[in-house]
Design a protein around this motif. Structure first.
Motif, PDB file in Angstrom:
ATOM      1  N   TYR A 117       0.861  -1.183   0.000  1.00 21.71           N
ATOM      2  CA  TYR A 117       0.000   0.000   0.000  1.00 21.71           C
ATOM      3  C   TYR A 117       0.896   1.230   0.000  1.00 21.71           C
ATOM      4  CZ  TYR A 117       0.635   0.645   5.084  1.00 21.71           C
ATOM      5  OH  TYR A 117       1.147   0.842   6.329  1.00 21.71           O
ATOM      6  N   SER A 118       0.374   2.306  -0.576  1.00 24.25           N
ATOM      7  CA  SER A 118       1.180   3.503  -0.765  1.00 24.25           C
ATOM      8  C   SER A 118       1.059   4.448   0.421  1.00 24.25           C
ATOM      9  CB  SER A 118       0.751   4.226  -2.051  1.00 24.25           C
ATOM     10  OG  SER A 118      -0.598   4.639  -1.934  1.00 24.25           O
ATOM     11  N   GLY A 119       2.053   5.344   0.529  1.00 25.16           N
ATOM     12  CA  GLY A 119       1.999   6.390   1.545  1.00 25.16           C
ATOM     13  C   GLY A 119       2.550   6.009   2.892  1.00 25.16           C
ATOM     14  N   ALA A 120       3.079   4.799   3.052  1.00 25.11           N
ATOM     15  CA  ALA A 120       3.658   4.402   4.337  1.00 25.11           C
ATOM     16  C   ALA A 120       5.045   5.031   4.484  1.00 25.11           C
ATOM     17  CB  ALA A 120       3.758   2.883   4.428  1.00 25.11           C
ATOM     18  N   ARG A 121       5.343   5.528   5.661  1.00 27.97           N
ATOM     19  CA  ARG A 121       6.618   6.190   5.906  1.00 27.97           C
ATOM     20  C   ARG A 121       7.612   5.187   6.496  1.00 27.97           C
ATOM     21  NH1 ARG A 121       8.227  11.380   6.034  1.00 27.97           N
ATOM     22  NH2 ARG A 121       9.949  12.001   7.393  1.00 27.97           N
ATOM     23  N   VAL A 122       8.716   4.987   5.782  1.00 29.51           N
ATOM     24  CA  VAL A 122       9.757   4.041   6.190  1.00 29.51           C
ATOM     25  C   VAL A 122      11.020   4.832   6.531  1.00 29.51           C
ATOM     26  CG1 VAL A 122      11.186   2.094   5.483  1.00 29.51           C
ATOM     27  CG2 VAL A 122       8.798   2.203   4.762  1.00 29.51           C
ATOM     28  N   THR A 123      11.643   4.484   7.656  1.00 27.35           N
ATOM     29  CA  THR A 123      12.871   5.143   8.097  1.00 27.35           C
ATOM     30  C   THR A 123      14.025   4.152   8.057  1.00 27.35           C
ATOM     31  OG1 THR A 123      11.621   6.585   9.576  1.00 27.35           O
ATOM     32  CG2 THR A 123      13.982   6.427   9.961  1.00 27.35           C
ATOM     33  N   VAL A 124      15.144   4.561   7.479  1.00 28.67           N
ATOM     34  CA  VAL A 124      16.349   3.728   7.447  1.00 28.67           C
ATOM     35  C   VAL A 124      17.308   4.258   8.521  1.00 28.67           C
ATOM     36  CG1 VAL A 124      18.332   2.970   6.091  1.00 28.67           C
ATOM     37  CG2 VAL A 124      16.080   3.167   5.019  1.00 28.67           C
ATOM     38  N   LEU A 125      17.715   3.380   9.431  1.00 25.89           N
ATOM     39  CA  LEU A 125      18.608   3.743  10.525  1.00 25.89           C
ATOM     40  C   LEU A 125      20.012   3.230  10.246  1.00 25.89           C
ATOM     41  CD1 LEU A 125      16.338   2.873  13.594  1.00 25.89           C
ATOM     42  CD2 LEU A 125      16.585   5.065  12.430  1.00 25.89           C
ATOM     43  N   ARG A 126      21.017   3.981  10.707  1.00 27.02           N
ATOM     44  CA  ARG A 126      22.421   3.607  10.557  1.00 27.02           C
ATOM     45  C   ARG A 126      23.057   3.533  11.940  1.00 27.02           C
ATOM     46  NH1 ARG A 126      27.125   6.782  10.011  1.00 27.02           N
ATOM     47  NH2 ARG A 126      25.824   8.659  10.008  1.00 27.02           N
ATOM     48  N   ARG A 127      23.818   2.438  12.179  1.00 24.89           N
ATOM     49  CA  ARG A 127      24.453   2.287  13.488  1.00 24.89           C
ATOM     50  C   ARG A 127      25.628   3.244  13.627  1.00 24.89           C
ATOM     51  NH1 ARG A 127      24.664  -1.400  17.568  1.00 24.89           N
ATOM     52  NH2 ARG A 127      23.528  -3.032  16.458  1.00 24.89           N
ATOM     53  N   VAL A 128      25.671   3.925  14.757  1.00 24.58           N
ATOM     54  CA  VAL A 128      26.794   4.789  15.111  1.00 24.58           C
ATOM     55  C   VAL A 128      27.200   4.427  16.533  1.00 24.58           C
ATOM     56  CG1 VAL A 128      27.603   7.141  15.455  1.00 24.58           C
ATOM     57  CG2 VAL A 128      25.983   6.645  13.615  1.00 24.58           C
ATOM     58  N   GLY A 129      28.346   3.775  16.686  1.00 26.49           N
ATOM     59  CA  GLY A 129      28.752   3.312  18.005  1.00 26.49           C
ATOM     60  C   GLY A 129      27.817   2.217  18.489  1.00 26.49           C
ATOM     61  N   ILE A 130      27.221   2.438  19.680  1.00 27.02           N
ATOM     62  CA  ILE A 130      26.270   1.462  20.219  1.00 27.02           C
ATOM     63  C   ILE A 130      24.828   1.915  19.998  1.00 27.02           C
ATOM     64  CG2 ILE A 130      27.871   0.618  21.965  1.00 27.02           C
ATOM     65  CD1 ILE A 130      26.395   2.368  23.997  1.00 27.02           C
ATOM     66  N   GLY A 131      24.657   3.028  19.279  1.00 29.73           N
ATOM     67  CA  GLY A 131      23.319   3.544  19.038  1.00 29.73           C
ATOM     68  C   GLY A 131      22.986   3.574  17.562  1.00 29.73           C
ATOM     69  N   TRP A 132      21.809   4.155  17.240  1.00 30.46           N
ATOM     70  CA  TRP A 132      21.320   4.227  15.869  1.00 30.46           C
ATOM     71  C   TRP A 132      20.930   5.667  15.555  1.00 30.46           C
ATOM     72  CZ3 TRP A 132      21.245  -0.080  12.696  1.00 30.46           C
ATOM     73  CH2 TRP A 132      21.468  -1.297  13.324  1.00 30.46           C
ATOM     74  N   THR A 133      21.188   6.097  14.335  1.00 29.78           N
ATOM     75  CA  THR A 133      20.800   7.420  13.875  1.00 29.78           C
ATOM     76  C   THR A 133      20.108   7.290  12.527  1.00 29.78           C
ATOM     77  OG1 THR A 133      21.588   9.673  13.446  1.00 29.78           O
ATOM     78  CG2 THR A 133      22.976   7.867  12.681  1.00 29.78           C
ATOM     79  N   THR A 134      19.308   8.280  12.169  1.00 30.62           N
ATOM     80  CA  THR A 134      18.534   8.219  10.930  1.00 30.62           C
ATOM     81  C   THR A 134      19.418   8.493   9.714  1.00 30.62           C
ATOM     82  OG1 THR A 134      16.527   8.938  12.074  1.00 30.62           O
ATOM     83  CG2 THR A 134      16.576   9.191   9.683  1.00 30.62           C
ATOM     84  N   GLY A 185       4.276  -0.721  -2.644  1.00 28.56           N
ATOM     85  CA  GLY A 185       4.947  -0.908  -1.372  1.00 28.56           C
ATOM     86  C   GLY A 185       6.447  -0.697  -1.422  1.00 28.56           C
ATOM     87  N   ARG A 186       6.981  -0.162  -2.533  1.00 25.21           N
ATOM     88  CA  ARG A 186       8.421  -0.008  -2.684  1.00 25.21           C
ATOM     89  C   ARG A 186       8.876   1.349  -2.151  1.00 25.21           C
ATOM     90  NH1 ARG A 186       8.194  -1.527  -8.990  1.00 25.21           N
ATOM     91  NH2 ARG A 186       6.947   0.378  -8.822  1.00 25.21           N
ATOM     92  N   TYR A 187      10.097   1.364  -1.605  1.00 32.55           N
ATOM     93  CA  TYR A 187      10.693   2.613  -1.134  1.00 32.55           C
ATOM     94  C   TYR A 187      12.184   2.594  -1.466  1.00 32.55           C
ATOM     95  CZ  TYR A 187      12.822  -0.020   2.691  1.00 32.55           C
ATOM     96  OH  TYR A 187      13.567  -0.909   3.404  1.00 32.55           O
ATOM     97  N   GLU A 188      12.807   3.764  -1.433  1.00 32.19           N
ATOM     98  CA  GLU A 188      14.235   3.874  -1.750  1.00 32.19           C
ATOM     99  C   GLU A 188      14.823   5.056  -0.977  1.00 32.19           C
ATOM    100  OE1 GLU A 188      16.493   5.365  -5.624  1.00 32.19           O
ATOM    101  OE2 GLU A 188      15.650   3.336  -5.920  1.00 32.19           O
ATOM    102  N   VAL A 189      16.000   4.846  -0.388  1.00 32.74           N
ATOM    103  CA  VAL A 189      16.687   5.888   0.384  1.00 32.74           C
ATOM    104  C   VAL A 189      18.128   5.967  -0.096  1.00 32.74           C
ATOM    105  CG1 VAL A 189      17.578   6.541   2.660  1.00 32.74           C
ATOM    106  CG2 VAL A 189      15.228   5.715   2.424  1.00 32.74           C
ATOM    107  N   THR A 190      18.600   7.177  -0.344  1.00 33.97           N
ATOM    108  CA  THR A 190      19.995   7.413  -0.737  1.00 33.97           C
ATOM    109  C   THR A 190      20.635   8.361   0.275  1.00 33.97           C
ATOM    110  OG1 THR A 190      19.461   7.137  -3.083  1.00 33.97           O
ATOM    111  CG2 THR A 190      21.531   8.255  -2.549  1.00 33.97           C
TER     112      THR A 190
END
Length: 716
Positions: free
Chosen positions: A650-667, A677-682
């Motif tokens: 379904y369209s319009g869903a917001r997907v967030t890609v997280l990247r590990r930094v140290g022991i935590g995660w950042t966007t 249902g496809r998404y792409e992040v650069t």
């Protein structure tokens, strides 16, 4: 160039034997992996050796046969079989027996790996008369493959696992599902040092018959690839709705790996589906806590207890990680594991903890602790809580303690494969607390602001204290959901929220402990509550009345009322009635305190109360999310693109890609799905290998989803 014709005839023959043997026994990808010593005899050889099969499964018996030429002289000879698996050392494995029917010598062998055989003819004096040509028998690795269940109910997770023989360390095994006429890979797993592999949890969504198989990877030089199966799994329709069936496992109920295995197996036998596993009791850690962070806590003393030192040593590394081990075995049995944290207790008992690295909370000063107040000569004074026979409590009104607890919860959510965070002791220790310096100063500031916006009216002290506790719950919930929205945040709360029935002599969570638990449900800052209703159904307070009170105010969240199973050790009827009442009063499950009190009840639970395994209730439609990339390396400064699909489409869903930094995660970036249902992040990586994860927080009709960590190695 050397002229071999100059060598004597015997030497030339020996060289020919070595060359021919080396050419015969090298195998693998184009060349054999081992060089076997042995000789290919000339055509005038009077002894032969044959194998009934050239390739067998490891451990499978195969017949070797030998005969002499001419066959009329076959009987009465001493024929032995020698074998080698490394090409260097030959070993006699047995004497062949004469078979009169076939006029041949026969010996059955069961090779475990690639083996070369040759027959040796000896005379009565033991002298070698002749040696046969070398025969190679190749082997396929033997796979034993199982499922924890073969007739599960719809939605029940079953574990697919097995073992290879002989043991192959880190050999890749594919577990595949048959779809139509094709096989698709469900899981990939590598074997441990004993050859065991744990494929994963298979969760069928519809009834029917499923076929699964295990397939080893390409040849490794000693064994060929092999497959086993298919195994048939018949999925039937469950007759019971989803419900939470939880048990508390306190830090006093385990010390070793064997204890944890026993706990998880028994919970599985009782058809439970959630384990609250205590990882923080009194400012100490039952997990591998980083020592360099501001919220670091020392290892728990109990983990290093011995006969000579029964209390153990605080801060001493036990050499293993109880939380990681518990997660492995809980998931092995298809159970959810929720990390249980005592939030505000700092220490327990009259003896102060020793100084450790990292420093224990007790030694960070008395300003962290709750305080009472007293009046002397018309002035108010405060007194911090001291060591006593029970818990020493931190002050909820001190912002530093919230930051401390949030750091622990975020670390657990981001670095362990837990299914939930379970908060306990998230309250004030009593109505007389807390008048510490931090609380009084922060209340004064809040009261001044409240007066300015409410026509001079004062902010209630009790309301302000309840807000301090609720603020921690809210911040933990937001932090955890930002890391992994599929992790559930829950809390154990007082069994009586307010005394609506005017029962005499009872204390309530909202008034006496400043715990606004039902407000957490209304605000949506917990996924479920486990109120500790540790009374029975006959006296006052009444168990079913309190369960009904919480269930009626759940506001779309879930309630798993607590059952004091330790009070029902000799009263199965009471325990059974409380479970049935949780269902009839509108709760979505039940929680048992604690594991020890159910030791002799697991079979009875599964045969009378929980006859089928069911899933934990979920809010919204279940979703699935993928994450992949065509990039093989991540080069600093070069854009890196990752993409995936959200199911159902379904369209319009917001997907967030997280990247590990140290022991935590950042966007790293966000994207919105298209109609497929496809998404792409650069994004542009800053350096080093990239560990990425995608999350979907869910919406009104769809549940949350997250992906496994995608690792992209660093480029040049």
């Amino acid at each position: 160039m050397c002229d071999v014709t100059k060598f004597p005839t015997r030497t030339r023959l020996h060289l020919s034997v070595v060359v021919i043997a080396a050419a015969l026994v090298w195998f693998g990808a184009g060349a054999e992996a081992h060089a076997f010593e042995g000789a290919q005899r000339a055509s005038s050889s009077v002894i032969t050796l044959r194998s009934a099969l050239s390739t067998v499964t490891a451990g499978q018996k195969v017949a070797l046969s030998s005969e002499t030429v001419p066959r009329t002289t076959n009987q009465g000879r001493y024929i032995y079989v020698r074998a080698t698996t490394n090409g260097r050392r030959w070993k006699t494995i047995g004497r062949m027996t004469y078979n009169t029917t076939y006029a041949k010598y026969v010996l059955k062998v069961a090779p475990a790996t690639l083996t070369a055989y040759r027959a040796v003819w000896r005379d009565r004096a033991g002298r070698i008369r002749d040696v046969s040509p070398t025969v190679l028998v190749r082997t396929r690795v033997r796979i034993r493959f199982w499922s924890t269940e073969y007739s599960p109910a719809v939605g029940r997770r079953v574990r697919l696992f097995g073992v290879l023989w002989p043991a192959h360390y880190r050999r890749l095994v594919h577990i595949q599902l048959k779809q139509g006429s094709a096989w698709t890979t469900l899981f990939k797993s590598r074997t441990d040092r004993r050859g065991r592999f744990k494929g994963g949890l298979f969760k069928p969504r519809t009834t029917g018959t499923y076929y699964v198989r295990a397939l080893t990877s390409a040849p490794d030089g000693t064994h060929l690839s092999n497959s086993v199966g298919p195994k048939r799994i018949r999925v039937v329709k469950s007759t019971m709705p989803a419900e939470g069936r939880a048990v508390w496992v306190s830090r006093f109920e385990y010390r070793s790996k064997a204890d944890i295995r026993r706990i998880m197996r028994s919970a599985w036998e009782g058809n439970l589906n959630i384990v609250y596993f205590q990882v923080r009791g009194q400012g100490d850690a039952y997990y591998d806590c980083p020592t360099t962070t501001a919220w670091a806590e020392p290892w728990a003393a109990r983990l290093t207890a011995t006969k000579s030192n029964p209390t153990g040593t605080l801060g001493k590394d036990p050499g293993w990680d109880p939380l990681a081990y518990a997660i492995t075995w809980a998931h092995w049995y298809g159970l959810e594991l929720h990390a249980w944290m005592n939030v505000y207790p700092i220490w327990y008992g009259r003896k102060a903890p020793p100084r450790t690295t990292p420093l224990h909370l007790y030694h960070k000063g008395s300003s962290w602790r709750v305080a009472t107040r007293f009046r002397y000569k018309n002035r108010w004074y405060h007194r911090h809580q001291g060591l006593n026979r029970s818990y020493l409590w931190a002050s909820p009104g001190k912002p530093a303690i919230r930051t401390h607890v949030r750091g622990i919860a975020s670390y657990l959510a981001g670095n362990y494969d837990i299914d939930g965070i379970h908060l306990d002791k998230v309250q004030y220790p009593g109505k007389a607390y807390s008048w510490d310096e931090s609380s009084t100063a922060n209340y004064a500031a809040a009261n001044a602001q409240y007066k300015a916006t409410h026509d001079g009216r004062s902010l209630s002290w009790a309301l302000w204290q309840r807000r301090q506790v609720s603020a921690l719950v809210r911040e933990v919930y937001v932090d955890v959901k930002d890391i992994d929205p599929t992790i559930q945040v829950s809390a154990a709360c007082r069994g009586i929220f307010v005394n609506r029935w005017r029962w005499p002599g009872v204390k309530t969570g909202a008034v006496d402990y400043y715990q606004d638990s039902q407000g957490w449900l209304s605000a949506g800052i917990v996924d479920f509550l486990a109120p500790t209703i540790f009374w029975d159904m006959k006296g006052i307070p009444k168990w079913d009345t309190l369960a009904r009170d919480f269930a009626a105010r759940r506001r779309g969240r879930f309630v798993y009322p607590g059952i004091a199973s330790y009070m029902c050790r000799n009263n199965w009827t009471e325990l059974s009635n409380e479970v049935q009442a949780s269902r009839t009063e509108g709760a979505q499950g039940a929680s048992f305190y604690s594991w020890t009190s159910l030791k002799s009840r697991w079979v009875k639970l599964s045969s009378e109360l929980f006859t089928e395994f069911v899933d934990v209730p979920s809010r919204g439609r279940e979703t699935a999310l993928s994450l992949e990339s065509t990039a093989t390396v991540a080069t600093p400064g070069d854009p890196l693109t990752v993409f995936g699909t959200l199911l159902p489409y379904y369209s319009g869903a917001r997907v967030t890609v997280l990247r590990r930094v140290g022991i935590g995660w950042t966007t790293a970036g966000t994207a919105t799905t298209d109609r497929f249902g496809r998404y792409e992040v650069t994004y542009v990586p800053t350096g080093g290998s990239q560990e990425l994860r995608a999350i979907f927080k869910g919406d009104v009709s769809n549940g949350p989803a997250t992906t496994r960590v995608l690792t992209i190695p660093a480029g040049p």
